[in-house]
Design a protein around this motif. Structure first.
Motif, PDB file in Angstrom:
ATOM      1  N   VAL A 555     -50.096 -40.105  99.064  1.00 18.21           N
ATOM      2  CA  VAL A 555     -48.975 -40.194  98.129  1.00 18.21           C
ATOM      3  C   VAL A 555     -47.822 -40.890  98.843  1.00 18.21           C
ATOM      4  O   VAL A 555     -47.450 -40.496  99.962  1.00 18.21           O
ATOM      5  CB  VAL A 555     -48.530 -38.801  97.649  1.00 18.21           C
ATOM      6  CG1 VAL A 555     -47.372 -38.922  96.666  1.00 18.21           C
ATOM      7  CG2 VAL A 555     -49.696 -38.077  96.998  1.00 18.21           C
ATOM      8  N   PHE A 557     -43.858 -41.983  98.594  1.00 19.79           N
ATOM      9  CA  PHE A 557     -42.608 -41.725  97.885  1.00 19.79           C
ATOM     10  C   PHE A 557     -41.519 -42.681  98.358  1.00 19.79           C
ATOM     11  O   PHE A 557     -41.369 -42.935  99.553  1.00 19.79           O
ATOM     12  CB  PHE A 557     -42.130 -40.287  98.123  1.00 19.79           C
ATOM     13  CG  PHE A 557     -42.629 -39.301  97.112  1.00 19.79           C
ATOM     14  CD1 PHE A 557     -42.067 -39.245  95.842  1.00 19.79           C
ATOM     15  CD2 PHE A 557     -43.657 -38.427  97.426  1.00 19.79           C
ATOM     16  CE1 PHE A 557     -42.522 -38.327  94.902  1.00 19.79           C
ATOM     17  CE2 PHE A 557     -44.117 -37.511  96.496  1.00 19.79           C
ATOM     18  CZ  PHE A 557     -43.551 -37.460  95.232  1.00 19.79           C
ATOM     19  N   SER A 580     -49.046 -45.827  89.970  1.00 20.19           N
ATOM     20  CA  SER A 580     -47.632 -45.586  90.272  1.00 20.19           C
ATOM     21  C   SER A 580     -46.987 -44.707  89.211  1.00 20.19           C
ATOM     22  O   SER A 580     -47.433 -44.650  88.066  1.00 20.19           O
ATOM     23  CB  SER A 580     -46.871 -46.908  90.390  1.00 20.19           C
ATOM     24  OG  SER A 580     -46.849 -47.588  89.153  1.00 20.19           O
ATOM     25  N   ILE A 581     -45.920 -44.010  89.626  1.00 26.35           N
ATOM     26  CA  ILE A 581     -45.110 -43.200  88.710  1.00 26.35           C
ATOM     27  C   ILE A 581     -43.671 -43.663  88.852  1.00 26.35           C
ATOM     28  O   ILE A 581     -43.076 -43.555  89.924  1.00 26.35           O
ATOM     29  CB  ILE A 581     -45.198 -41.696  89.038  1.00 26.35           C
ATOM     30  CG1 ILE A 581     -46.652 -41.230  88.993  1.00 26.35           C
ATOM     31  CG2 ILE A 581     -44.359 -40.894  88.057  1.00 26.35           C
ATOM     32  CD1 ILE A 581     -46.821 -39.774  89.381  1.00 26.35           C
ATOM     33  N   ARG A 590     -47.672 -42.450  82.235  1.00 22.53           N
ATOM     34  CA  ARG A 590     -47.513 -41.561  83.388  1.00 22.53           C
ATOM     35  C   ARG A 590     -48.772 -40.704  83.562  1.00 22.53           C
ATOM     36  O   ARG A 590     -49.312 -40.594  84.667  1.00 22.53           O
ATOM     37  CB  ARG A 590     -46.277 -40.695  83.151  1.00 22.53           C
ATOM     38  CG  ARG A 590     -46.005 -39.646  84.202  1.00 22.53           C
ATOM     39  CD  ARG A 590     -44.883 -38.742  83.697  1.00 22.53           C
ATOM     40  NE  ARG A 590     -44.605 -37.679  84.624  1.00 22.53           N
ATOM     41  CZ  ARG A 590     -43.796 -37.777  85.670  1.00 22.53           C
ATOM     42  NH1 ARG A 590     -43.188 -38.922  85.909  1.00 22.53           N
ATOM     43  NH2 ARG A 590     -43.591 -36.759  86.486  1.00 22.53           N
ATOM     44  N   CYS A 608     -44.827 -43.372  94.175  1.00 21.93           N
ATOM     45  CA  CYS A 608     -44.009 -42.498  93.334  1.00 21.93           C
ATOM     46  C   CYS A 608     -42.524 -42.698  93.578  1.00 21.93           C
ATOM     47  O   CYS A 608     -42.083 -42.855  94.727  1.00 21.93           O
ATOM     48  CB  CYS A 608     -44.342 -41.032  93.611  1.00 21.93           C
ATOM     49  SG  CYS A 608     -46.059 -40.583  93.313  1.00 21.93           S
ATOM     50  N   ALA A 613     -40.921 -38.544  90.080  1.00 27.76           N
ATOM     51  CA  ALA A 613     -42.158 -37.805  90.384  1.00 27.76           C
ATOM     52  C   ALA A 613     -41.925 -36.657  91.340  1.00 27.76           C
ATOM     53  O   ALA A 613     -42.881 -36.038  91.808  1.00 27.76           O
ATOM     54  CB  ALA A 613     -43.203 -38.758  90.971  1.00 27.76           C
ATOM     55  N   ARG A 643     -45.563 -31.559  95.894  1.00 28.12           N
ATOM     56  CA  ARG A 643     -46.503 -32.116  94.923  1.00 28.12           C
ATOM     57  C   ARG A 643     -47.935 -31.994  95.441  1.00 28.12           C
ATOM     58  O   ARG A 643     -48.884 -32.003  94.653  1.00 28.12           O
ATOM     59  CB  ARG A 643     -46.199 -33.607  94.640  1.00 28.12           C
ATOM     60  CG  ARG A 643     -44.853 -33.911  94.006  1.00 28.12           C
ATOM     61  CD  ARG A 643     -44.523 -33.011  92.849  1.00 28.12           C
ATOM     62  NE  ARG A 643     -43.659 -31.906  93.258  1.00 28.12           N
ATOM     63  CZ  ARG A 643     -43.651 -30.712  92.712  1.00 28.12           C
ATOM     64  NH1 ARG A 643     -44.467 -30.412  91.740  1.00 28.12           N
ATOM     65  NH2 ARG A 643     -42.817 -29.792  93.130  1.00 28.12           N
TER      66      ARG A 643
END
Length: 719
Positions: A555, A557, A580-581, A590, A608, A613, A643
Motif C-alpha cells: 500500500v 500513501f 488507486s484511491i 473506489r 492511496c 483512503a 488500513r
C-alpha cells in the motif's frame, strides 16, 4: 443572368456566414465562462504584483465555479459533442491560468483542498458571479454520481426528500418518547459556582501510569447474529452494556478493532431504531455494506446529494458530513432512537458548520426520545489537543457549552471533591469514563494481531533538488533570524536574557506560522514540505516497487496528487499493475479499485491519498505500507497504517516511512513521533511526555530558528 444569380447566392452565403459568426461571438460572450475569464485575469494580475492576499477569495470562487461548470457541461445532454468540446476547451483556458497563478503563489493551493471551507464573503461573491452570468443558482450536477464537495454545495439549501414527506404523512402524530425519567440533581451542591469544564479536561492530562480510559464493561452475553459471523469478546462487551441499558458511548478503540460492527449490533441490542449514522463520505457505502452484513433484518438507506432516492421508512439512515446541512431540518424530526457519529474527531471544531449540524440534530433527538443510544466512534479522539474532547462530550449529552449536565454533575458531586482538591482530578476523570468512554488497545484485546513497526528509510535527493531545498531551508532560517533580531532590538522592557531567548523564539515561530498562509513570497514550512514530497516521490515509488517484487502486495500513501501521479507513472514503467484511491472518484470506482487490489493477485500496489483512503477501508491483504509523505499529525499516520494492521491480519505489519535526509523532513518525523503520546497519555495512562497543545508546524519552526541561532554562535540559556 446566371452570373447575377451566382453573385446573389454568394452575397446570401456571406451574410449567412456573418450571422453565424455573430451568433458564435454572442455565445462566446454569454454564460459563466467569460465571467470566469475576466475574474481569473484580475487574480493573475494581482498575484503578479505581489497582492495575493487581496484576491484569495476570488481565486477560490473561480476554482469552485470551474469545477461546477465542468461537471455541468459533461452532464448537459442538450449540447452536441462539438459544442461541449468547445466549451470545455475554453474552460481549460481558465483552469490553466489558475494553475499558473497557484504555481506562482503556492499558498493559494490550500484553498483547493477537499476540506477547504468557503466563507460567507465567498458565497456572496459566487452568487454575484452567477448573477452576472445570468444563471439562477441551482445545485450543480455531480459527474457519474459523485458527491458534491461541501465547499461547492450551497450551505443553507435545505431539502426534504419526497420519501420523507410520505413517511410524515403516513405517521402524522409521531409522539415524543418521554418514558425515561430524567436524573434528579444531587442534593449536595458543593460544586455550584465552580467552573468545571476545564478541570474535567485537565483531569485527562494528569492521568497516572496504567490508568486506561475504559468504563467497567459486563461479560459478553450470547448474541443472535447472522450465520458465519461472530463478535470478538471485546466487541460483545459493548453490545451487552447497550443491552443492559447504557446509552452513551465514546467508542475510542484503536483502529482495526471493529467499531462499526459494535455500533450496529449494539443498536440492535438496545432496539435503537430508526438509527441515524453520520460518517465521512469515503466510508458511507462501507457502512451500508456492514449494516447489511451484521443486521440484515434492518433496512438501510444512504443519502446521496439531495436524497431523491432514499427510503425514509428504512431502519438505518446513513448520511455523510458533506451533505448534512441540506438535510439537517427533517433529520432532527424523523423520530430517531439512536445516533452514531463515525470519525467523531471531525466535529472537534465548534465553529465549523458540520459540528453545529451534528450537535443540533443530537439535541433534537434527545428532546424527542427519552434515552436515545448515542455513540461517537473514533480511533483517534485527540488530534492536537485535549480540547478535542469537548464537542464529542457535548454530542453525547455529558456537558453543554458551559457545564456538566445532570448525570455527570451528580457523579462529580458524589465524589465529595472540588477542583481545589488534588483528589478531584482522578475522581473526575473516572466519572467521565463511567459516562461511557471505551478504549481498548490491540495489544490488550486482540493478541492474535501481529505487532506493527514503523521503519524510517532515509533517502538522498538528487543534487539539484537537494541544493534547492537546502537553500530554501537556509532562506527560511535567515528570515526567522532576522525577525528574531528585529524583535529583540525593538524590545523596550529592558529585559535581558542570557543566551537565546526561548520565549521570543517561540513567539517569532508563531508569527511565521500565522503568516505562512498569506505570505506572497518566499518559502514557508508548508511549501517546503510539499517540495520535499515532490522531490522524493520517485524514490518512494522505487522503494515500493522493490517491496512489491520481493514481499508481495504493498500500500502506497501520499498526500498530494502530483506525488501519486509520479508513483503511478513509475509503476507503469516498471510493469507493475496497480490501482488507486483518490478523492475525486465515485463510490463505484473506489470499490472497484479496492476489490482489484484485494482480489486480483496480479495487482501488486494500491496508490492511496492520505485524505481519501486514510479511514474506513480494509487493505489487510497487504502487510507492507509505504508512507511517501509525512503527515502533520500522528493520528493521520496511524489511520493509514491501520488500513492493514487490523483484525484478521496474519503477517507482521511494517510501515516504511520515506525520509529526505538532511532536510526539515527528518525533524518533522521526530516531532510526529513525539506527538504520538497525546492519545496514549490521555486515554491509555501512558507516561509519554507530551505537550497537550503542541503543534508540529510550530515546533518545526522553533527547531529551525534555534538551530540557526546556535550555528551563528548564540548559546542556550543556563538552566
Amino acid at each position: 443572368m446566371a452570373r447575377g444569380a451566382q453573385r446573389q447566392g454568394g452575397r446570401h452565403r456571406q451574410r449567412s456566414n456573418q450571422r453565424t459568426h455573430q451568433r458564435a461571438r454572442k455565445r462566446d460572450n454569454e454564460g459563466i465562462i467569460p465571467v470566469l475569464a475576466r475574474v481569473v485575469r484580475e487574480v493573475e494580475t494581482a498575484v503578479e504584483r505581489g497582492q495575493a492576499n487581496s484576491v484569495r477569495t476570488r481565486f477560490q470562487v473561480v476554482a469552485l465555479l470551474v469545477r461546477e461548470t465542468r461537471a455541468g457541461l459533461k452532464a448537459d445532454e442538450a449540447l452536441s459533442q462539438a459544442q461541449r468540446e468547445e466549451q470545455l476547451k475554453r474552460l481549460d483556458g481558465v483552469a490553466t491560468i489558475l494553475a499558473k497563478t497557484a504555481a506562482r503563489e503556492p499558498s493559494l493551493l490550500s484553498l483547493l483542498a477537499e476540506d477547504a471551507v468557503l466563507s460567507e464573503i465567498g458565497e456572496d461573491l459566487k452568487e454575484e458571479l452567477l448573477e452576472q452570468a445570468g444563471i439562477e443558482r441551482t445545485q450543480p450536477p455531480a459527474p457519474d454520481g459523485a458527491e458534491i464537495p461541501d465547499a461547492v454545495a450551497q450551505p443553507q439549501r435545505r431539502v426534504v426528500p419526497q420519501s420523507v414527506i410520505s413517511r410524515q404523512l403516513a405517521n402524522p402524530f409521531l409522539v415524543p418518547d418521554f418514558s425515561a425519567v430524567p436524573p434528579t440533581p444531587a442534593e449536595s451542591r458543593r460544586l455550584v459556582g465552580w467552573e468545571l469544564i476545564e478541570p474535567l479536561l485537565r483531569s485527562f492530562e494528569r492521568a497516572s501510569s496504567g490508568a486506561t480510559s475504559c468504563m467497567r464493561l459486563p461479560e459478553p452475553a450470547p448474541v443472535m447474529l447472522p450465520p458465519g459471523l461472530e463478535l470478538m469478546p471485546h466487541q460483545g462487551e459493548v453490545v451487552t452494556a447497550a443491552r443492559d441499558g447504557h446509552r452513551t458511548f465514546l467508542l475510542a478503540d484503536e483502529p482495526g478493532l471493529g467499531k462499526t460492527a459494535q455500533a450496529l449490533v449494539a443498536a440492535q441490542a438496545a432496539d435503537a431504531f430508526p438509527l441515524l449514522v453520520v460518517v465521512p463520505n469515503v466510508v458511507k457505502m462501507n457502512w451500508a455494506r456492514e449494516a447489511q452484513q451484521w443486521v440484515p433484518m434492518r433496512k438501510v438507506t444512504v443519502i446521496h446529494g439531495n436524497g431523491h432516492d432514499i427510503d425514509a421508512f428504512a431502519d438505518i439512515v446513513v448520511v455523510n458530513y458533506e451533505v448534512l446541512d441540506r438535510h439537517v431540518g427533517w433529520l432532527g424530526d424523523l423520530g430517531f432512537r439512536g445516533m452514531v457519529v463515525d470519525e467523531a474527531h471531525f466535529i472537534k471544531n465548534k465553529a465549523s458548520q458540520r459540528s453545529q449540524n451534528v450537535l443540533g440534530i443530537a439535541d433534537r433527538i434527545r428532546a424527542r426520545t427519552g434515552r436515545p443510544l448515542m455513540m461517537a466512534l473514533t480511533g483517534t479522539p485527540l488530534i492536537n489537543d485535549i480540547e478535542d474532547f469537548r464537542n464529542i462530550w457535548q454530542f453525547l449529552g455529558w456537558i453543554d457549552e458551559k457545564k456538566p449536565l445532570v448525570e455527570l454533575m451528580n457523579k462529580l458531586e458524589d465524589s465529595g471533591w472540588t477542583p481545589a482538591d488534588a483528589g478531584f482530578y482522578p475522581a473526575a476523570r473516572q466519572a467521565v469514563i463511567d459516562m461511557g468512554i471505551v478504549r481498548r488497545r490491540k495489544v490488550d484485546v486482540a493478541k492474535d494481531i501481529p505487532a506493527r513497526r514503523i521503519a524510517d528509510i532515509p533517502v538522498e535527493l538528487d543534487d539539484a533538488a537537494a541544493r534547492s531545498l537546502r537553500e530554501a531551508e537556509r532562506e527560511l532560517a535567515r528570515r526567522l533570524v532576522k525577525r528574531y533580531d528585529s524583535a529583540l532590538a525593538a524590545r523596550t522592557s529592558g529585559q535581558v536574557v542570557d543566551g537565546i531567548d526561548l520565549e521570543l523564539v517561540r513567539r517569532v515561530a508563531t508569527w511565521e506560522r500565522e503568516d505562512s498562509d498569506s505570505s506572497s513570497s518566499g518559502e514557508n514550512v508548508f511549501t517546503m514540505m510539499r517540495r520535499i514530497g515532490q522531490a522524493k516521490a520517485g524514490l518512494a515509488a522505487d522503494y515500493a516497487a522493490q517491496l512489491a517484487r520481493n514481499v508481495g502486495k504493498v500500500v502506497f500513501f501520499a498526500k498530494h496528487i502530483d506525488v501519486m501521479d509520479v508513483a503511478e507513472d513509475t509503476f507503469e514503467r516498471r510493469g507493475i499493475r496497480y490501482s488507486s484511491i483518490r478523492g475525486d472518484q465515485t463510490s463505484k470506482a473506489r470499490t472497484r479499485n479496492i476489490d482489484a487490489f484485494v482480489e486480483d493477485p496480479e495487482v501488486q500496489v494500491i496508490v492511496c491519498s492520505l485524505t481519501a483512503a486514510g479511514v474506513g477501508i480494509n487493505l489487510q491483504v497487504a502487510s507492507n505500507l509505504v508512507l511517501a509523505e509525512l503527515s502533520w499529525t500522528d493520528a493521520e499516520q496511524t489511520q493509514a497504517i491501520d488500513r492493514i494492521h487490523r483484525i484478521g491480519q496474519e503477517e507482521p505489519v511494517t510501515a516504511w516511512r520515506i525520509i529526505a535526509a538532511q532536510t526539515i523532513d527528518s525533524k518533522v518525523a521526530e516531532l510526529i513521533d513525539s506527538k504520538a503520546g497525546l492519545a496514549a497519555r490521555a486515554l491509555d495512562g501512558s507516561d509519554a511526555e507530551v505537550t497537550s497543545s503542541a503543534d508540529i508546524q510550530l515546533e518545526a519552526l522553533v527547531s529551525l530558528l534555534t538551530d540557526a541561532l546556535l550555528a551563528r554562535g548564540d548559546h542556550m540559556p543556563p538552566r
